[in-house]
Design an enzyme around this catalytic site. Structure first.
Site, PDB file in Angstrom:
ATOM      1  N   GLY A  92      44.735 -30.838  41.309  1.00  0.00           N
ATOM      2  CA  GLY A  92      45.185 -31.841  42.279  1.00  0.00           C
ATOM      3  C   GLY A  92      45.675 -31.295  43.605  1.00  0.00           C
ATOM      4  O   GLY A  92      46.175 -32.058  44.427  1.00  0.00           O
ATOM      5  N   ARG A  99      45.581 -24.915  41.016  1.00  0.00           N
ATOM      6  CA  ARG A  99      46.425 -25.885  40.316  1.00  0.00           C
ATOM      7  C   ARG A  99      45.771 -27.267  40.475  1.00  0.00           C
ATOM      8  O   ARG A  99      45.351 -27.616  41.585  1.00  0.00           O
ATOM      9  CB  ARG A  99      47.810 -25.872  40.971  1.00  0.00           C
ATOM     10  CG  ARG A  99      48.873 -26.624  40.249  1.00  0.00           C
ATOM     11  CD  ARG A  99      50.248 -26.372  40.859  1.00  0.00           C
ATOM     12  NE  ARG A  99      50.346 -26.832  42.249  1.00  0.00           N
ATOM     13  CZ  ARG A  99      51.456 -26.781  42.974  1.00  0.00           C
ATOM     14  NH1 ARG A  99      52.559 -26.260  42.451  1.00  0.00           N
ATOM     15  NH2 ARG A  99      51.479 -27.206  44.203  1.00  0.00           N
ATOM     16  N   TYR A 139      68.157 -32.021  46.147  1.00  0.00           N
ATOM     17  CA  TYR A 139      67.912 -31.126  47.293  1.00  0.00           C
ATOM     18  C   TYR A 139      67.914 -31.884  48.632  1.00  0.00           C
ATOM     19  O   TYR A 139      68.814 -31.690  49.470  1.00  0.00           O
ATOM     20  CB  TYR A 139      66.588 -30.396  47.059  1.00  0.00           C
ATOM     21  CG  TYR A 139      66.104 -29.528  48.196  1.00  0.00           C
ATOM     22  CD1 TYR A 139      66.976 -28.711  48.909  1.00  0.00           C
ATOM     23  CD2 TYR A 139      64.757 -29.523  48.547  1.00  0.00           C
ATOM     24  CE1 TYR A 139      66.513 -27.913  49.951  1.00  0.00           C
ATOM     25  CE2 TYR A 139      64.284 -28.725  49.570  1.00  0.00           C
ATOM     26  CZ  TYR A 139      65.165 -27.923  50.278  1.00  0.00           C
ATOM     27  OH  TYR A 139      64.699 -27.138  51.294  1.00  0.00           O
ATOM     28  N   TYR A 190      52.610 -39.370  40.149  1.00  0.00           N
ATOM     29  CA  TYR A 190      53.737 -39.220  41.067  1.00  0.00           C
ATOM     30  C   TYR A 190      53.431 -39.919  42.393  1.00  0.00           C
ATOM     31  O   TYR A 190      54.188 -40.787  42.857  1.00  0.00           O
ATOM     32  CB  TYR A 190      54.031 -37.731  41.296  1.00  0.00           C
ATOM     33  CG  TYR A 190      55.000 -37.489  42.428  1.00  0.00           C
ATOM     34  CD1 TYR A 190      56.312 -37.945  42.350  1.00  0.00           C
ATOM     35  CD2 TYR A 190      54.601 -36.822  43.589  1.00  0.00           C
ATOM     36  CE1 TYR A 190      57.195 -37.742  43.399  1.00  0.00           C
ATOM     37  CE2 TYR A 190      55.479 -36.616  44.640  1.00  0.00           C
ATOM     38  CZ  TYR A 190      56.773 -37.077  44.543  1.00  0.00           C
ATOM     39  OH  TYR A 190      57.642 -36.886  45.582  1.00  0.00           O
TER      40      TYR A 190
HETATM   41  N1  UDP Z   1      51.602 -22.348  45.317  1.00  0.00           N
HETATM   42  C1  UDP Z   1      51.158 -21.129  44.849  1.00  0.00           C
HETATM   43  N2  UDP Z   1      51.909 -20.492  43.895  1.00  0.00           N
HETATM   44  C2  UDP Z   1      53.071 -20.998  43.404  1.00  0.00           C
HETATM   45  C3  UDP Z   1      53.524 -22.249  43.904  1.00  0.00           C
HETATM   46  C4  UDP Z   1      52.755 -22.896  44.859  1.00  0.00           C
HETATM   47  O1  UDP Z   1      50.102 -20.623  45.246  1.00  0.00           O
HETATM   48  O2  UDP Z   1      53.690 -20.368  42.535  1.00  0.00           O
HETATM   49  C5  UDP Z   1      50.803 -23.054  46.335  1.00  0.00           C
HETATM   50  C6  UDP Z   1      50.333 -24.436  45.915  1.00  0.00           C
HETATM   51  O3  UDP Z   1      49.087 -24.360  45.232  1.00  0.00           O
HETATM   52  C7  UDP Z   1      50.229 -25.145  47.259  1.00  0.00           C
HETATM   53  C8  UDP Z   1      51.302 -24.487  48.114  1.00  0.00           C
HETATM   54  O4  UDP Z   1      51.625 -23.257  47.459  1.00  0.00           O
HETATM   55  O5  UDP Z   1      48.984 -24.879  47.846  1.00  0.00           O
HETATM   56  C9  UDP Z   1      52.567 -25.307  48.214  1.00  0.00           C
HETATM   57  O6  UDP Z   1      52.948 -25.700  46.909  1.00  0.00           O
HETATM   58  P1  UDP Z   1      54.326 -26.394  46.584  1.00  0.00           P
HETATM   59  O7  UDP Z   1      54.408 -26.576  45.099  1.00  0.00           O
HETATM   60  O8  UDP Z   1      55.438 -25.631  47.240  1.00  0.00           O
HETATM   61  O9  UDP Z   1      54.258 -27.798  47.328  1.00  0.00           O
HETATM   62  P2  UDP Z   1      53.154 -28.979  47.251  1.00  0.00           P
HETATM   63  O10 UDP Z   1      52.127 -28.648  48.291  1.00  0.00           O
HETATM   64  O11 UDP Z   1      52.633 -29.028  45.868  1.00  0.00           O
HETATM   65  O12 UDP Z   1      53.973 -30.181  47.617  1.00  0.00           O
END
Ligand code: UDP
Length: 334
Positions: free
Chosen positions: A283, A281, A11, A140
């Protein structure tokens, strides 16, 4: 002279290749296509293979006059990294070590590295500055931080200069509509929300609405992939001018909650986008917002697409034209 882009079929990698080509650079892509897509390879010189293949690296560094490397290739799923830490140490740290060994052997002295805000872990303050404490909460983040440190020592020992770019939340797609975001499986908020708008999912699960934020959902700093791509080009230019080894945050410096993102996506798509509140989720910090002053000051970085609506519109243009990502293009999505 050429720029070698590892992970150039992914990406952020593919959008950076597009930006480099637009600046008239000669680009070589190395990608094993495990998560990248053939349809996203824009460079004329493409090698399919693994960075840990020393003979292949020797061949690439011998065949081409490589001035700099931009290193994207990595495993990048936070949750998976907790389940399979050794895979991450091997794919990320092991590969970077092999790549740097080949650079050292062939006298290549410039590298731009794809790092992450996950190096900070739970931030002590926002906006986060580059010299704030780094305490990753996942393998990660740990592996990306380990590579940043490896780069620092490679500068001391071999004079390899590096720029590590700590990305916040990347979204959006190239304006020409040919490349965009396609992860299998998708885990990021904006593409998942847009899959709901496309009718591919019933609802979006909000991962926790009891965070200490105004509406209870997590706040993130969303940055357009082309602004990120511009920063990689500027990082190469920084090294060309004899710039020092540095670490930069890349974000817009403003935060939006999960609920705000969904609301904006409703405006952009005209779809009601139903939500369900789910468990947090593991972390996920409550708030991640970058200070981007250093990138602006040192690299001369000027983000062009800071508005969240513009970022979501750009992603929507790609997803609505390519509802199955690259799989619908006659090129395989691996
Ligand atoms: N998130 C959510 N539902 C989803 C995917 C992500 O509520 O199906 C939330 C996630 O908990 C975080 C934010 O959206 O607070 C951004 O998540 P993403 O995975 O896009 O990026 P990250 O912050 O993990 O790099």
């Amino acid at each position: 002279m050429s720029i070698l882009v590892t992970g150039g079929a992914g990406y952020v990698g593919s959008h950076t290749v597009a930006e480099l080509l637009a600046h008239g650079e000669e680009v070589i892509v190395l990608d094993n296509l495990r998560t990248g897509h053939t349809g996203a390879v824009l460079a004329s010189a493409f090698y399919q293979g693994d960075i840990r293949d020393e003979a292949l690296l020797d061949q690439i560094f011998t065949n081409h006059d490589i001035e700099a490397v931009i290193h994207f290739a990595a495993s990048s799923l936070v949750g998976e990294s907790v389940q399979m830490p050794l895979k991450y140490y091997d794919n990320n740290v092991g590969s970077a070590q092999k790549l740097l060994a080949a650079m050292e052997k062939h006298g290549v002295k410039k590298i731009v590295f794809s790092s992450t805000a996950a190096t900070y872990g739970e931030p002590k303050r926002v906006p986060i500055q580059e010299d704030d404490p780094t305490e990753p909460t996942s393998p990660y983040g740990e592996t990306k931080l380990a590579i940043e440190k490896m780069l620092k020592w490679c500068d001391v020992a071999y004079g390899i200069k590096s720029v590590s770019l700590r990305y916040f939340n990347v979204a959006g797609a190239h304006p020409d509509g040919k490349i965009g975001e396609d992860h299998q499986p998708e885990s990021h908020l904006i593409p998942i929300v847009l899959q709901v708008a496309l009718g591919q999912r019933e609802h979006i699960a909000i991962f926790g609405d009891d965070f200490p934020t105004e509406d209870g959902t997590c706040i993130r700093d969303y940055i357009h992939v082309m602004d990120l791509a511009q920063a990689h080009y500027l990082a190469v230019e920084h090294l060309r001018k004899g710039g020092a080894t540095e670490v930069f945050n890349l974000g817009n410096g403003s935060g939006f909650s999960v609920k705000q993102v969904i609301e904006k996506a409703r405006e952009v798509t005209g779809h009601p986008i139903p939500v369900k509140v789910a468990e947090r989720r593991a972390g996920d910090p409550a708030i991640l917002i970058a200070s981007n002053e250093k990138a602006k000051r040192v690299l001369g970085w000027k983000p062009q697409h800071e508005d969240l609506g513009t970022i979501i519109e750009s992603a929507w243009k790609w997803h609505s034209a390519h509802p199955n990502g690259y799989a619908g293009e006659g090129s395989e999505a691996k």
